[in-house]
Design a protein around this motif. Structure first.
Motif, PDB file in Angstrom:
ATOM      1  N   GLU A 311       0.792  -1.144  -0.109  1.00 55.61           N
ATOM      2  CA  GLU A 311      -0.042  -0.016   0.029  1.00 55.61           C
ATOM      3  C   GLU A 311       0.935   1.283  -0.031  1.00 55.61           C
ATOM      4  O   GLU A 311       2.275   1.325   0.376  1.00 55.61           O
ATOM      5  CB  GLU A 311      -1.109  -0.009   1.283  1.00 55.61           C
ATOM      6  CG  GLU A 311      -1.802  -1.314   1.174  1.00 55.61           C
ATOM      7  CD  GLU A 311      -2.696  -0.998   2.698  1.00 55.61           C
ATOM      8  OE1 GLU A 311      -2.181  -0.383   3.453  1.00 55.61           O
ATOM      9  OE2 GLU A 311      -3.694  -1.977   2.602  1.00 55.61           O
ATOM     10  N   ALA A 312       0.246   2.414  -0.394  1.00 56.52           N
ATOM     11  CA  ALA A 312       1.005   3.639  -0.411  1.00 56.52           C
ATOM     12  C   ALA A 312       1.242   4.133   0.966  1.00 56.52           C
ATOM     13  O   ALA A 312       0.454   4.026   1.944  1.00 56.52           O
ATOM     14  CB  ALA A 312       0.236   4.667  -1.064  1.00 56.52           C
ATOM     15  N   GLY A 313       2.618   4.612   1.123  1.00 55.37           N
ATOM     16  CA  GLY A 313       2.839   4.903   2.420  1.00 55.37           C
ATOM     17  C   GLY A 313       2.086   6.260   2.923  1.00 55.37           C
ATOM     18  O   GLY A 313       1.399   7.121   2.222  1.00 55.37           O
ATOM     19  N   GLY A 314       1.779   6.298   4.305  1.00 57.00           N
ATOM     20  CA  GLY A 314       1.091   7.429   4.859  1.00 57.00           C
ATOM     21  C   GLY A 314       1.899   8.296   5.648  1.00 57.00           C
ATOM     22  O   GLY A 314       2.951   8.146   5.349  1.00 57.00           O
ATOM     23  N   ASP A 315       1.126   9.312   6.252  1.00 58.27           N
ATOM     24  CA  ASP A 315       2.099  10.445   7.022  1.00 58.27           C
ATOM     25  C   ASP A 315       3.079   9.700   8.064  1.00 58.27           C
ATOM     26  O   ASP A 315       2.500   8.764   8.792  1.00 58.27           O
ATOM     27  CB  ASP A 315       1.311  11.342   7.556  1.00 58.27           C
ATOM     28  CG  ASP A 315       0.703  12.413   6.500  1.00 58.27           C
ATOM     29  OD1 ASP A 315       1.470  12.227   5.386  1.00 58.27           O
ATOM     30  OD2 ASP A 315      -0.066  13.146   7.158  1.00 58.27           O
ATOM     31  N   PHE A 316       4.278  10.004   8.166  1.00 58.85           N
ATOM     32  CA  PHE A 316       5.191   9.403   9.382  1.00 58.85           C
ATOM     33  C   PHE A 316       5.529  10.175  10.590  1.00 58.85           C
ATOM     34  O   PHE A 316       5.053   9.502  11.633  1.00 58.85           O
ATOM     35  CB  PHE A 316       6.714   9.170   8.672  1.00 58.85           C
ATOM     36  CG  PHE A 316       7.443   8.310   9.161  1.00 58.85           C
ATOM     37  CD1 PHE A 316       7.557   6.967   9.196  1.00 58.85           C
ATOM     38  CD2 PHE A 316       8.009   8.714  10.387  1.00 58.85           C
ATOM     39  CE1 PHE A 316       8.305   6.013   9.809  1.00 58.85           C
ATOM     40  CE2 PHE A 316       8.972   7.805  11.281  1.00 58.85           C
ATOM     41  CZ  PHE A 316       9.277   6.612  10.910  1.00 58.85           C
ATOM     42  N   PHE A 317       5.301  11.263  10.426  1.00 57.54           N
ATOM     43  CA  PHE A 317       5.230  12.379  11.358  1.00 57.54           C
ATOM     44  C   PHE A 317       4.043  13.153  11.753  1.00 57.54           C
ATOM     45  O   PHE A 317       3.440  13.501  10.618  1.00 57.54           O
ATOM     46  CB  PHE A 317       6.656  13.168  11.603  1.00 57.54           C
ATOM     47  CG  PHE A 317       7.847  12.621  11.841  1.00 57.54           C
ATOM     48  CD1 PHE A 317       8.258  11.992  12.914  1.00 57.54           C
ATOM     49  CD2 PHE A 317       8.730  12.427  10.668  1.00 57.54           C
ATOM     50  CE1 PHE A 317       9.386  11.283  13.176  1.00 57.54           C
ATOM     51  CE2 PHE A 317       9.834  11.938  10.726  1.00 57.54           C
ATOM     52  CZ  PHE A 317      10.327  11.244  12.001  1.00 57.54           C
TER      53      PHE A 317
END
Length: 534
Positions: A311-317
């Protein structure tokens, strides 16, 4: 005048001189005491008379010393607060630099083994440590803001108390003059000592009125003491920013008027104000700018990647949202929503906005630079890497404070909790490490303000703090030397020298005994005359 009367005038003069000398000796260690000198003069008939008991006080030197003490107190207050920041930032073990290095180093390990759980755990662990330190720094700086607020309240309370004392002493001195024809030296000394204490807290300017009363003004000339009347200052939440305590006074119409912070440059109050505006605000903004830039740039790249689940990465911070305040004196209920639009243009400063009925005057608080901007087609304001959406209808004269970055580090958190959600790949291939490499390359990218990497931006924070501390230390050293010189000059004029007073004590004692002998001789002559007459 008879020889006995002449002797009596000499006894009175000797007694007054002994009294003044004894008073000097007794008050040798009394703060604010000025040495007393008896002025003797020849009587119009015969004998001697006491003209006055003068205190050795040089107003010009005293004013210069008060000014020097005020500047020194300002630097000391500034240094006390600034040292706390400098010690925190300069700590190699507690600083952000090693934690950022470990975090980006763990991304290198992830690029070497993108599917390994241990490498992924390392990224999350180091990211969490870095985020925790970022939040800790922000909390520490926020507590310093609260400390400064408390310091301002305390200084205002002390200033009001000292102003009341000066007003009361003005009254007592006036009564002393009315009763005896001359002011009490003790009361004059007390008043000058209180003025000296007031000058160490705020830039106080004294004018002497007819009759000798002191009028004291501060800031832009606002009277603090007028004769026997003292005016009260108030420590209040700023109308522009309720989290900020400022100094205000009430005018004759009971309106509460705020002093500008830069109106206080001397005394402990001025030192606190200068530290907050020149040092604390800037470092808090720089830390917030670093947090926002790291979070947004990392999130943008992370969203380009693919997780282990394909899946596409989401927000990390996450990070703290920008904030804004409507001035409490505004005529409208308009408010503002602020969003970050351009990291390259984003600065560490907050902004003041004033509406003139058509356009907006935008002032960068850190530099004082101003520009007039018009709303875009959607009614939004765009400047300094931010976009401001206006809610409601502002009226001419309305003012707003915009803080894009000031508390961004407060909510700097790692949003990912599952190691499989780290988007290290650019495809569904489990061995793909291209996005991990891209994330690691952000370490050296000049994304902070468009001209600095993360480590360079943090290094600039440490360097700026150290440089400001060095300047304060240098200024403080020079000011201490100047203050010591003026203190020595003041003491040479007004201070008590025990050796000199001891010699005076012997001299006036002999003077007293000699005049007693004169009276004794006069009585002998009188008795001789009376015996002849008998």
């Amino acid at each position: 005048m008879s020889i006995m009367n002449i002797g009596i005038t000499g006894l009175n003069a000797a007694q007054t001189s002994l009294f003044a000398t004894s008073n000097n000796i007794a008050n040798v260690y009394t703060p604010g005491f000025n040495r007393e000198v008896v002025v003797l003069g020849e009587s119009k008939t015969s004998g001697v008379e006491v003209g006055a008991v003068n205190r050795q006080f040089d107003r010009f030197v005293a004013e210069r010393l008060n000014s020097a003490n005020g500047n020194l107190a300002s630097l000391q207050a500034y240094k006390t607060q600034a040292n706390q920041i400098d010690n925190l930032l300069a700590d190699a073990d507690a600083g952000l630099a090693p934690l950022m290095q470990k975090f980006f180093g763990s991304l290198g390990d992830l690029a070497g083994a993108p599917a390994e759980p241990a490498a992924r755990e390392g990224v999350l662990g180091n990211a969490s440590s870095m985020a925790a330190q970022m939040r800790s720094f922000d909390n520490y700086l926020h507590e310093l803001q609260r400390t400064v607020n408390g310091g301002v309240r305390q200084e205002v309370a002390q200033i009001n108390q000292l102003a009341g004392q000066i007003a009361n002493l003005n009254k007592e001195i006036s009564l002393s003059v009315a009763a005896t024809g001359q002011p009490s030296n003790s009361l004059l000394n007390q008043r000058d000592q209180v003025v000296a204490e007031l000058s160490s807290r705020v830039d106080a300017r004294v004018t002497v009125q007819d009759g000798g009363a002191y009028n004291v003004s501060i800031g832009n000339g606002q009277p603090l003491v007028s004769g026997d009347q003292a005016f009260t200052l108030e420590a209040v939440a700023s109308a522009a920013d309720p989290e900020r305590i400022v100094v205000a006074y009430r005018d004759s119409s009971n309106n509460l008027l705020e002093y500008r912070e830069n109106q206080f440059r001397s005394g402990a109050l001025g030192g606190l104000m200068s530290f907050r505006s020149e040092n604390l605000d800037k470092i808090q903004g720089q830390l917030g700018q670093l947090a926002i830039t790291m979070a947004q740039s990392f999130n943008e790249q992370h969203r380009e990647g693919i997780t282990l689940a394909g899946e596409a990465g989401g927000d990390f911070f996450s990070f703290g949202a920008p904030s804004s305040f409507s001035n409490a004196n505004n005529n409208s209920n308009a408010s503002m929503d602020v969003s970050i639009t351009d990291l390259n243009e984003l600065s560490s400063s907050s902004w003041d906005l004033t509406f003139n009925g058509t356009d907006w005057l935008v002032t960068q608080r850190e530099t004082g630079q101003r520009q007039t901007i018009a709303p875009d087609g959607d009614g939004n304001l765009n400047f300094g890497g931010v976009q401001v959406a206006i809610n409601g209808t502002p009226e001419a004269g309305d003012r707003f404070r915009v803080n894009p970055v000031q508390r961004a580090a407060r909510d700097f958190n790692v949003l990912i909790t599952d190691i499989s959600d780290i988007a290290a790949a650019a495809s569904n291939d489990s061995g793909d490490n291209r996005n991990a490499l891209a994330l690691q390359n952000l370490q050296s990218a000049r994304v902070v303000g468009g001209n600095a990497s993360f480590s360079q931006a943090y290094g600039a924070i440490v360097s700026d703090s150290g440089n400001r501390n060095a300047v304060v230390n240098a200024n403080m050293s020079a000011q201490q030397g100047l203050t010591a010189q003026l203190k020595a000059l003041q003491q040479s004029e007004s201070g008590v020298n025990l050796d000199e007073e001891a010699a005076n004590l012997v001299r006036y004692q002999q003077y007293y005994q000699a005049n007693a002998k004169v009276i004794e001789a006069g009585m002998t002559v009188l008795e001789t005359i009376l015996s002849i007459a008998r």
